[in-house]
Design a protein around this motif. Structure first.
Motif, mmCIF file in Angstrom:
data_model
loop_
_atom_site.group_PDB
_atom_site.id
_atom_site.type_symbol
_atom_site.label_atom_id
_atom_site.label_comp_id
_atom_site.label_asym_id
_atom_site.label_seq_id
_atom_site.Cartn_x
_atom_site.Cartn_y
_atom_site.Cartn_z
ATOM 1 N N GLY A 337 0.797 -1.228 0.000
ATOM 2 C CA GLY A 337 0.000 0.000 0.000
ATOM 3 C C GLY A 337 0.825 1.271 0.000
ATOM 4 O O GLY A 337 0.298 2.364 0.236
ATOM 5 N N TYR A 338 2.116 1.143 -0.300
ATOM 6 C CA TYR A 338 2.993 2.314 -0.302
ATOM 7 C C TYR A 338 3.543 2.586 -1.701
ATOM 8 O O TYR A 338 3.459 1.746 -2.593
ATOM 9 N N ILE A 339 4.103 3.767 -1.861
ATOM 10 C CA ILE A 339 4.654 4.189 -3.145
ATOM 11 C C ILE A 339 6.163 4.009 -3.100
ATOM 12 O O ILE A 339 6.847 4.684 -2.316
ATOM 13 N N PRO A 340 6.720 3.099 -3.900
ATOM 14 C CA PRO A 340 8.172 2.905 -3.888
ATOM 15 C C PRO A 340 8.890 4.105 -4.500
ATOM 16 O O PRO A 340 8.529 4.561 -5.586
ATOM 17 N N VAL A 341 9.895 4.595 -3.792
ATOM 18 C CA VAL A 341 10.683 5.722 -4.292
ATOM 19 C C VAL A 341 12.164 5.360 -4.195
ATOM 20 O O VAL A 341 12.689 5.157 -3.100
ATOM 21 N N GLU A 342 12.805 5.279 -5.359
ATOM 22 C CA GLU A 342 14.247 5.077 -5.355
ATOM 23 C C GLU A 342 14.913 6.400 -4.985
ATOM 24 O O GLU A 342 14.572 7.457 -5.523
ATOM 25 N N ARG A 343 15.832 6.330 -4.058
ATOM 26 C CA ARG A 343 16.541 7.522 -3.580
ATOM 27 C C ARG A 343 18.038 7.347 -3.787
ATOM 28 O O ARG A 343 18.528 6.246 -4.037
ATOM 29 N N ASP A 344 18.760 8.457 -3.658
ATOM 30 C CA ASP A 344 20.200 8.324 -3.574
ATOM 31 C C ASP A 344 20.588 8.228 -2.100
ATOM 32 O O ASP A 344 19.726 8.164 -1.214
ATOM 33 N N SER A 345 21.863 8.222 -1.820
ATOM 34 C CA SER A 345 22.326 7.996 -0.447
ATOM 35 C C SER A 345 21.998 9.147 0.493
ATOM 36 O O SER A 345 21.995 8.974 1.709
ATOM 37 N N LEU A 346 21.710 10.316 -0.059
ATOM 38 C CA LEU A 346 21.380 11.490 0.755
ATOM 39 C C LEU A 346 19.889 11.806 0.705
ATOM 40 O O LEU A 346 19.453 12.889 1.065
ATOM 41 N N TYR A 347 19.107 10.850 0.239
ATOM 42 C CA TYR A 347 17.645 10.904 0.217
ATOM 43 C C TYR A 347 17.082 11.901 -0.792
ATOM 44 O O TYR A 347 15.960 12.381 -0.658
ATOM 45 N N ASN A 348 17.840 12.167 -1.837
ATOM 46 C CA ASN A 348 17.247 12.849 -2.986
ATOM 47 C C ASN A 348 16.473 11.817 -3.793
ATOM 48 O O ASN A 348 16.962 10.707 -4.032
ATOM 49 N N GLU A 349 15.254 12.159 -4.208
ATOM 50 C CA GLU A 349 14.420 11.220 -4.952
ATOM 51 C C GLU A 349 14.905 11.083 -6.393
ATOM 52 O O GLU A 349 15.092 12.085 -7.084
ATOM 53 N N LEU A 350 15.096 9.838 -6.826
ATOM 54 C CA LEU A 350 15.567 9.569 -8.185
ATOM 55 C C LEU A 350 14.463 9.070 -9.094
ATOM 56 O O LEU A 350 14.419 9.422 -10.268
ATOM 57 N N LYS A 351 13.574 8.242 -8.561
ATOM 58 C CA LYS A 351 12.493 7.689 -9.379
ATOM 59 C C LYS A 351 11.334 7.267 -8.495
ATOM 60 O O LYS A 351 11.523 6.588 -7.496
ATOM 61 N N ILE A 352 10.129 7.666 -8.884
ATOM 62 C CA ILE A 352 8.921 7.259 -8.182
ATOM 63 C C ILE A 352 8.217 6.206 -9.023
ATOM 64 O O ILE A 352 7.951 6.413 -10.199
ATOM 65 N N TYR A 353 7.953 5.048 -8.401
ATOM 66 C CA TYR A 353 7.304 3.938 -9.101
ATOM 67 C C TYR A 353 5.805 4.015 -8.828
ATOM 68 O O TYR A 353 5.336 3.611 -7.770
ATOM 69 N N LYS A 354 5.063 4.529 -9.778
ATOM 70 C CA LYS A 354 3.615 4.690 -9.620
ATOM 71 C C LYS A 354 2.892 3.364 -9.789
ATOM 72 O O LYS A 354 3.307 2.530 -10.572
#
Length: 354
Positions: A337-354
């Motif tokens: 029930g959550y939205i997967p978000v790939e981040r970098d090591s400093l928690y900048n968002e790289l890709k949101i998997y809708k």
């Protein structure tokens, strides 16, 4: 309840007050923690594509909870060459890894430069990859090995190419417990000092807490509040990671394992008490994948990453030796029930998997 009222008013809890959070029922704690989590992140759950590298399992210390270092229960010592470490990093990068996470045993036979040269060599081959390397326990070991101050070791790490520090080696800060489980490892005050010095250099790190062994709830609260106090001072912690003790192949001989309720309460309390740390990670390697996903309802907003290969916790019984496939991780987060978000090591968002 007075404690909840104080929390809503954003008042700091004392150690005695914070310890009473464990007396609350799980669902009240979860609701309180989840409110904080959703204000910060909504339904996003973060992960990264990373690769763990453990250069050696030969260690001068004998931590009773450790199943990774070469000792009587792990009679297979190894030390990777610098070239082998670079090759591992290059292969992982080719598969999409954005981070290498380097943590080693405290091998006194390879010399100080071995560790720094691993980082230099990886940085030379992969200028874009994030290098998260060397815990405060390793920094303390490097200092003793080389005769250099903490400050000089940290400066050398930065010069070599280290971008951020992992949070390991914290275990439980109470010194009486440390004397029983990790007697020769860095003390709690120096662990905190090393991270403070790192933060003063404009660098980020994580913080951990190993729980579920011989500590009690008050020890956990004391540990969390000390992390909170340093974060107030420096603002340098990216994430707090409650690590669940793995009980196989070590010398603590803990018979009673934590219940899922106790683990989730600890996750929730971490989120409640550490509003000044952005992220709470339910590290799937030690928490188990299923419980890490449940923990997203109890304040956690991160489950770590693909890892690819994990040696330290799997040696103690964790089901993590071969990491996770990216598509599997994404589907599991979505199914929860959550939205997967790939981040970098400093928690900048790289890709949101809708």
């Amino acid at each position: 309840m007075l404690i909840l009222k104080k929390l809503k008013n954003r008042e700091k809890l004392s150690l005695k007050e914070a310890a009473k959070l464990y007396d609350m029922d799980l669902f009240t704690l979860g609701e309180t923690a989840n409110t904080i989590r959703e204000k910060k992140f909504g339904k996003k759950t973060y992960f990264n594509i990373n690769r763990h590298i453990n250069p050696s399992n030969i260690c001068k210390d004998v931590c009773k909870f450790c199943a990774f270092s070469a000792h009587r229960k792990n009679p297979n010592p190894y030390t990777l060459s610098i070239e082998e470490c670079v090759e591992i990093a290059k292969n992982a990068y080719a598969k999409g890894a954005k981070e290498v996470h380097i943590v080693s045993a405290h091998n006194p036979y390879v010399g100080y430069e071995y560790y720094m040269n691993i980082v230099k060599a990886i940085r030379g081959e992969l200028p874009d990859i994030h290098i998260k390397a060397f815990t405060a326990a390793e920094v303390n070991f490097f200092s003793g090995l080389s005769g250099k101050s903490y400050e000089k070791v940290l400066d050398d790490m930065i010069e070599a190419g280290v971008d951020s520090m992992p949070g390991g080696g914290a275990e439980i800060f109470d010194e009486k417990i440390r004397a029983k489980i990790c007697k020769d490892k860095v003390g709690s005050e120096n662990w905190l000092k090393i991270h403070e010095l790192w933060h003063k250099r404009g660098k980020k790190s994580n913080a951990t807490m190993l729980f579920g062994h011989i500590e009690n709830r008050a020890h956990r609260i004391d540990h969390i509040l000390r992390i909170r106090d340093l974060q107030e001072k420096t603002g340098g912690f990216n994430a707090f990671i409650p690590l669940v003790y793995q009980r196989k192949n070590n010398y603590l001989n803990v018979k009673k394992f934590l219940s899922g309720v106790e683990i989730l309460k600890t996750m929730a309390i971490s989120r409640i008490l550490l509003e000044n740390i952005p992220n709470i990670k339910a590290y799937w390697v030690t928490t188990t994948l299923n419980l890490s996903l449940v923990a997203q309802n109890y304040g956690a907003n991160d489950i770590d990453g693909t890892i690819e290969k994990e040696s330290i916790n799997s040696a103690a019984g964790a089901n993590s030796a071969n990491g996770l496939k990216l598509d599997e991780l994404v589907h599991l987060i979505k199914d929860s029930g959550y939205i997967p978000v790939e981040r970098d090591s400093l928690y900048n968002e790289l890709k949101i998997y809708k």
